[in-house]
Design a protein around this motif. Structure first.
Motif, PDB file in Angstrom:
ATOM      1  N   THR A  79      -6.845  -1.944  -1.663  1.00  0.00           N
ATOM      2  CA  THR A  79      -7.932  -1.396  -0.847  1.00  0.00           C
ATOM      3  C   THR A  79      -7.570  -1.593   0.620  1.00  0.00           C
ATOM      4  O   THR A  79      -6.978  -2.607   0.996  1.00  0.00           O
ATOM      5  CB  THR A  79      -9.265  -2.092  -1.151  1.00  0.00           C
ATOM      6  OG1 THR A  79      -9.109  -3.495  -0.950  1.00  0.00           O
ATOM      7  CG2 THR A  79      -9.691  -1.847  -2.574  1.00  0.00           C
ATOM      8  N   ILE A  80      -7.927  -0.621   1.428  1.00  0.00           N
ATOM      9  CA  ILE A  80      -7.509  -0.629   2.830  1.00  0.00           C
ATOM     10  C   ILE A  80      -8.505  -1.304   3.763  1.00  0.00           C
ATOM     11  O   ILE A  80      -8.245  -1.428   4.953  1.00  0.00           O
ATOM     12  CB  ILE A  80      -7.264   0.816   3.329  1.00  0.00           C
ATOM     13  CG1 ILE A  80      -8.572   1.619   3.303  1.00  0.00           C
ATOM     14  CG2 ILE A  80      -6.169   1.485   2.520  1.00  0.00           C
ATOM     15  CD1 ILE A  80      -8.492   2.946   4.007  1.00  0.00           C
TER      16      ILE A  80
ATOM     17  N   CYS B  36      -5.187  10.954   4.744  1.00  0.00           N
ATOM     18  CA  CYS B  36      -4.226   9.999   4.181  1.00  0.00           C
ATOM     19  C   CYS B  36      -4.928   9.256   3.060  1.00  0.00           C
ATOM     20  O   CYS B  36      -5.947   8.596   3.294  1.00  0.00           O
ATOM     21  CB  CYS B  36      -3.761   9.042   5.264  1.00  0.00           C
ATOM     22  SG  CYS B  36      -2.696   7.703   4.671  1.00  0.00           S
ATOM     23  N   ALA B  37      -4.375   9.378   1.858  1.00  0.00           N
ATOM     24  CA  ALA B  37      -4.926   8.681   0.700  1.00  0.00           C
ATOM     25  C   ALA B  37      -4.092   7.435   0.427  1.00  0.00           C
ATOM     26  O   ALA B  37      -2.864   7.518   0.296  1.00  0.00           O
ATOM     27  CB  ALA B  37      -4.924   9.601  -0.508  1.00  0.00           C
ATOM     28  N   ALA B  38      -4.762   6.312   0.325  1.00  0.00           N
ATOM     29  CA  ALA B  38      -4.088   5.042   0.080  1.00  0.00           C
ATOM     30  C   ALA B  38      -4.286   4.608  -1.358  1.00  0.00           C
ATOM     31  O   ALA B  38      -5.343   4.828  -1.946  1.00  0.00           O
ATOM     32  CB  ALA B  38      -4.618   3.977   1.027  1.00  0.00           C
TER      33      ALA B  38
ATOM     34  N   ALA C 109     -14.612   3.165   1.408  1.00  0.00           N
ATOM     35  CA  ALA C 109     -15.084   3.364   0.029  1.00  0.00           C
ATOM     36  C   ALA C 109     -14.166   4.320  -0.734  1.00  0.00           C
ATOM     37  O   ALA C 109     -13.964   4.168  -1.944  1.00  0.00           O
ATOM     38  CB  ALA C 109     -16.501   3.901   0.037  1.00  0.00           C
ATOM     39  N   LYS C 110     -13.599   5.301  -0.023  1.00  0.00           N
ATOM     40  CA  LYS C 110     -12.702   6.271  -0.643  1.00  0.00           C
ATOM     41  C   LYS C 110     -11.232   5.922  -0.437  1.00  0.00           C
ATOM     42  O   LYS C 110     -10.354   6.630  -0.920  1.00  0.00           O
ATOM     43  CB  LYS C 110     -12.966   7.672  -0.084  1.00  0.00           C
ATOM     44  CG  LYS C 110     -14.347   8.215  -0.427  1.00  0.00           C
ATOM     45  CD  LYS C 110     -14.532   9.621   0.100  1.00  0.00           C
ATOM     46  CE  LYS C 110     -15.892  10.169  -0.276  1.00  0.00           C
ATOM     47  NZ  LYS C 110     -16.104  11.549   0.249  1.00  0.00           N
ATOM     48  N   ASN C 111     -10.991   4.827   0.297  1.00  0.00           N
ATOM     49  CA  ASN C 111      -9.610   4.402   0.583  1.00  0.00           C
ATOM     50  C   ASN C 111      -8.824   5.494   1.302  1.00  0.00           C
ATOM     51  O   ASN C 111      -7.658   5.777   0.973  1.00  0.00           O
ATOM     52  CB  ASN C 111      -8.878   4.011  -0.709  1.00  0.00           C
ATOM     53  CG  ASN C 111      -8.330   2.601  -0.659  1.00  0.00           C
ATOM     54  OD1 ASN C 111      -8.889   1.730   0.012  1.00  0.00           O
ATOM     55  ND2 ASN C 111      -7.244   2.362  -1.357  1.00  0.00           N
ATOM     56  N   THR C 112      -9.456   6.110   2.284  1.00  0.00           N
ATOM     57  CA  THR C 112      -8.814   7.204   3.004  1.00  0.00           C
ATOM     58  C   THR C 112      -8.886   7.013   4.517  1.00  0.00           C
ATOM     59  O   THR C 112      -9.781   6.328   5.029  1.00  0.00           O
ATOM     60  CB  THR C 112      -9.438   8.562   2.663  1.00  0.00           C
ATOM     61  OG1 THR C 112     -10.841   8.532   2.974  1.00  0.00           O
ATOM     62  CG2 THR C 112      -9.253   8.892   1.193  1.00  0.00           C
TER      63      THR C 112
ATOM     64  N   VAL D 112       0.833  -1.188   0.000  1.00  0.00           N
ATOM     65  CA  VAL D 112       0.000   0.000   0.000  1.00  0.00           C
ATOM     66  C   VAL D 112       0.875   1.249   0.000  1.00  0.00           C
ATOM     67  O   VAL D 112       1.823   1.356   0.770  1.00  0.00           O
ATOM     68  CB  VAL D 112      -0.915   0.015   1.242  1.00  0.00           C
ATOM     69  CG1 VAL D 112      -1.795   1.249   1.231  1.00  0.00           C
ATOM     70  CG2 VAL D 112      -1.760  -1.246   1.296  1.00  0.00           C
ATOM     71  N   GLN D 113       0.544   2.201  -0.872  1.00  0.00           N
ATOM     72  CA  GLN D 113       1.211   3.510  -0.867  1.00  0.00           C
ATOM     73  C   GLN D 113       0.310   4.511  -0.148  1.00  0.00           C
ATOM     74  O   GLN D 113      -0.913   4.508  -0.353  1.00  0.00           O
ATOM     75  CB  GLN D 113       1.496   4.008  -2.283  1.00  0.00           C
ATOM     76  CG  GLN D 113       2.598   3.246  -3.011  1.00  0.00           C
ATOM     77  CD  GLN D 113       2.111   1.925  -3.573  1.00  0.00           C
ATOM     78  OE1 GLN D 113       1.059   1.853  -4.194  1.00  0.00           O
ATOM     79  NE2 GLN D 113       2.875   0.871  -3.348  1.00  0.00           N
ATOM     80  N   LEU D 114       0.916   5.366   0.663  1.00  0.00           N
ATOM     81  CA  LEU D 114       0.164   6.281   1.512  1.00  0.00           C
ATOM     82  C   LEU D 114       0.679   7.700   1.307  1.00  0.00           C
ATOM     83  O   LEU D 114       1.894   7.925   1.297  1.00  0.00           O
ATOM     84  CB  LEU D 114       0.316   5.894   2.980  1.00  0.00           C
ATOM     85  CG  LEU D 114      -0.080   4.472   3.348  1.00  0.00           C
ATOM     86  CD1 LEU D 114       0.401   4.132   4.754  1.00  0.00           C
ATOM     87  CD2 LEU D 114      -1.580   4.289   3.240  1.00  0.00           C
ATOM     88  N   VAL D 115      -0.239   8.649   1.179  1.00  0.00           N
ATOM     89  CA  VAL D 115       0.130  10.056   1.020  1.00  0.00           C
ATOM     90  C   VAL D 115      -0.703  10.888   1.985  1.00  0.00           C
ATOM     91  O   VAL D 115      -1.931  10.912   1.885  1.00  0.00           O
ATOM     92  CB  VAL D 115      -0.094  10.549  -0.421  1.00  0.00           C
ATOM     93  CG1 VAL D 115       0.249  12.024  -0.525  1.00  0.00           C
ATOM     94  CG2 VAL D 115       0.749   9.732  -1.400  1.00  0.00           C
TER      95      VAL D 115
END
Length: 123
Positions: A28-29, A22-24, A75-78, A2-5
């Motif tokens: 899916t998280i 944090c956007a992944a 749902a937004k992977n955040t 997983v990449q995280l920003v």
């Protein structure tokens, strides 16, 4: 992996609020426990908050309990961290993490780290 920003850091006066996001990407998280750590200058990295994968049970470090709130939107992977009543001692780089196993409070349990976002609280 997983990449995280992270985003949302900045300068705020004591008593103010900030919301970190944090956007992944990459996976899916929804099946992962996620959390936040922070590191202040000259100090060791510290556990801030975590949230479970299924029930969204939350966990907090003693220094932020009752002031910070962690949440997730699968749902937004955040992942988000609402920080209220900020203090100068909250000044640090905040890292979004995904856990791959083990204790939520241990860095060794973290599988992926974001690049970090700076939060500075002025007195």
């Amino acid at each position: 992996q997983v990449q995280l920003v992270e985003s949302g850091g900045g300068l705020v006066q004591a008593g103010g609020s900030l919301r970190l996001s944090c956007a992944a990407s990459g996976r899916t998280i929804s099946s992962y426990r996620m959390g936040w750590f922070r590191q202040a200058p000259g100090k060791e990295r510290e556990f801030v908050a975590a949230i479970s994968a299924i029930s969204s049970t939350t966990y907090y470090g003693d220094s932020v309990k009752d002031r910070f709130a962690i949440s997730r939107d699968n749902a937004k992977n955040t992942l988000s961290l609402q920080m209220n009543s900020l203090k100068p001692d909250d000044t640090a780089v905040y890292y979004c993490v995904v856990y791959y196993g083990g204790s939520l409070y241990a860095e060794t349990s973290v599988g992926s780290w974001g690049q970090g976002t700076q939060v500075t609280v002025s007195s």
